[in-house]
Design an enzyme around this catalytic site. Structure first.
Site, short mmCIF file in Angstrom:
data_model
loop_
_atom_site.label_atom_id
_atom_site.label_comp_id
_atom_site.label_asym_id
_atom_site.label_seq_id
_atom_site.Cartn_x
_atom_site.Cartn_y
_atom_site.Cartn_z
N HIS A 75 26.52 42.46 36.56
CA HIS A 75 27.78 41.77 36.27
C HIS A 75 27.55 40.85 35.08
CE1 HIS A 75 30.43 38.14 36.87
NE2 HIS A 75 31.34 39.10 36.84
N HIS A 118 31.83 35.94 27.38
CA HIS A 118 32.60 35.64 28.59
C HIS A 118 33.82 34.84 28.15
CE1 HIS A 118 32.58 34.12 33.03
NE2 HIS A 118 33.41 35.12 32.82
#
Length: 578
Positions: A117, A163
């Site tokens: 992830h 991110h």
């Protein structure tokens, strides 16, 4: 027997005897049973391998190899010292060296897949650097699913990986793609899936399509039809790269912000201790309070299947080997099985925890044919992880983890994927694929087998740690924790007594673990050093898949918090299935 000195103050020193590693009494008795006149011959060693080590096919040649490996001067056998050296040596590991031995010809949906992830993050989820280094490290470990969040760069003319909505520093997409190509098949030749969290315009999607095509060339898997009726098998996809993404409608910054606001109300993830918090217990099903929460699901997280694909750049659309997305509606719509189409569905950790309460059997049924990915909730700012067993026991193929994190949950992930030769694909047990009866993890089943574990002793800390690492004034006080991670009925942890002032602890303690679902069970082993005034110190850990655990007396190497194998630290243990 040598001595070790610890300075207590300027004028006073404490001295402790430093013992030499010696075979436990049980080992001495076994040696006497299979030896004559202090020597265990080839025939005696072969009988020991068959009867105690349960190596039914062991031959005289196997016994001779062991004798040769310990380099003992008795060519026709071994004495007690050499026998003990073999038992506690690297040639006697706890897992069978079977290589890839699962059936690899089933559809991808029939396997647990080693999944990362936010694979590009070097540290926490909010401010760490983005880099290709953690991607390389994950691939070297055998991870088969790499996640990349792709965004326009600052000038909107190229693509970065970062991110979104955080202070993480970006890395160029092309750099990540080139590293994936270079390291994809270092640890395993089975396919690598790149999941793209796409926040791009069609123009930049076309640029990504060009990058991907040029970087991977012939190893890129390009499906013919838009949808598969059934996923292809890992065997047919060896050394191939597969792209998986959900066709976006538009930029999703608003959704990202909303997700974070929703999650923040549930409270921040707690800080982990030096070696990580205990793996969350699944027995109490703390998610029962969420049964009626599904009306609040974020509608922006859905798409209308093929209709939303019209916004895609055509070059980009043809790259998608595993189509991801959620149909409109709630869980019932998401988990509806289409006999003519397979898909990948993604759910956050907390949404999945709610779902298993009300739709547990539907999830198991859905994952027979389709792929489900579960990822950590966004409040895990420290890159911690959840208990992966909640996913595996419901058939979830892609239990996505922060591989750069630390802690016990990640150790379980490492343990699971030691199975099947470490290739990153572990065949799901048959009961999760049964089309007649749907497995229900909440139902307690009868005990199938009982694992009896004897913890004899440990060694190696004196060589791998500084002599004052554990205690400035005396040798360490070690104890071992041993237990099972599995379905709720099987999960338990037990511990040995604490042995004071000893670099070579010899516990000689026996534990029994009844197993109702051994196919999903992992043996957890940890060593800690007792500290009266502070937190206990970490002394090593490992997790081993029960399905591949070798019976008999075995040398069990221990690993650091990061999952790196120590040079010398190991335990001598006996495993018996009764």
């Amino acid at each position: 027997m040598s001595k070790q000195t610890y300075r207590v103050c300027f004028c006073f020193q404490r001295r402790f005897r430093l013992a030499v590693s010696e075979a436990p009494e049980d080992i001495k008795k076994l040696f006497e049973q299979y030896s004559e006149n202090g020597i265990m011959t080839i025939d005696g060693l072969q009988r020991f391998l068959v009867e105690v080590q349960k190596e039914d096919k062991a031959t005289r040649e196997d016994a001779q190899k062991i004798i040769d490996s310990v380099k003992h001067f008795h060519r026709k056998g071994v004495n007690l010292e050499a026998f003990f050296k073999y038992l506690f040596g690297d040639i006697n590991p706890p897992l069978a060296s079977l290589g890839v031995h699962h059936d690899m010809s089933a559809p991808l949906s029939h396997y647990f897949i080693y999944t990362g992830h936010n694979s590009y993050l070097t540290g926490n989820q909010l401010s760490s650097e983005c880099s290709d280094v953690p991607i390389i490290n994950a691939l070297k470990r055998g991870v088969r699913v790499i996640e990349l969040d792709i965004w326009p760069n600052s000038t909107k003319d190229d693509v970065d990986v970062l991110h979104g909505g955080t202070l993480t520093t970006p890395v160029e997409l092309i750099k990540c793609l080139r590293s994936i190509k270079e390291y994809a098949f270092v640890a395993s030749e089975y396919p690598v899936v790149i999941t793209l969290e796409d926040h791009l315009t069609p123009k930049l999607q076309a640029k990504v399509a060009e990058m991907v095509t040029q970087t991977f060339g012939e190893i890129l898997f390009s499906p013919g039809p838009e949808c598969f009726k059934e996923f292809p098998c890992p065997e047919s996809l060896k050394r191939r790269i597969i792209i998986s993404t959900k066709p976006p409608k538009e930029y999703l910054e608003a959704k990202e912000v909303k997700d974070k606001e929703d999650d923040s109300q549930r409270g921040k993830a707690s800080d982990e201790e030096a070696w990580g918090n205990e793996v969350p217990d699944l027995k109490g099903s703390h998610v029962a309070n969420y049964k009626n929460d599904f009306d609040e699901e974020d509608e922006e997280d859905t798409d209308d299947g093929e209709k939303s694909q019209h916004s895609l750049a055509p070059e980009y659309k043809h790259l998608i080997g595993i189509l991801a997305g959620k149909p409109k509606g709630g869980l019932d719509a998401w988990l509806r099985v289409d006999p003519d189409k397979v898909t990948r569905l993604s759910m956050s950790e907390q949404k999945f925890e709610k779902a298993v309460v009300t739709h547990g059997k539907q999830i198991v049924r859905f994952t027979r044919q389709n792929v489900l990915r579960v990822y950590p909730k966004s409040t895990r700012f420290d890159s911690s992880n959840y208990n992966p067993l909640i996913g595996w026991m419901h058939g979830v193929q892609m239990v996505a983890f922060n591989m750069q994190g630390l802690g016990r949950s990640l150790w379980l992930m490492h343990g699971m994927f030691k199975a099947n030769g470490g290739c990153g694909y572990v065949k799901k047990p048959d009961f999760l694929l049964n089309s007649v009866e749907v497995f229900d993890p909440k139902i307690k089943l009868p005990v199938k087998t009982t694992l009896k574990v004897t913890v004899y002793m440990g060694e190696g800390w004196y060589y791998d740690f500084h002599h004052t690492h554990f205690d400035a004034y005396s040798p360490p006080d070690f104890y071992t924790r041993v237990g099972i991670a599995g379905v709720p009925a099987d999960s338990v942890m037990k511990k040995t007594k604490i042995l004071e002032d000893n670099w070579l602890p010899s516990w000689n303690e026996v534990f029994e673990f009844p197993l109702t679902v051994p196919e999903l069970a992992l043996l957890r082993i940890e060593v800690h050093e007792y500290d009266m005034s502070e937190k206990d110190d970490f002394g090593g850990q490992t997790c081993l898949p029960i399905s591949e655990l070798r019976s008999g007396i075995r040398a069990v190497p221990l690993y650091s918090r990061k999952g790196e194998k120590y040079n010398s630290v190991k335990l001598l243990m006996h495993f018996e299935f009764i």
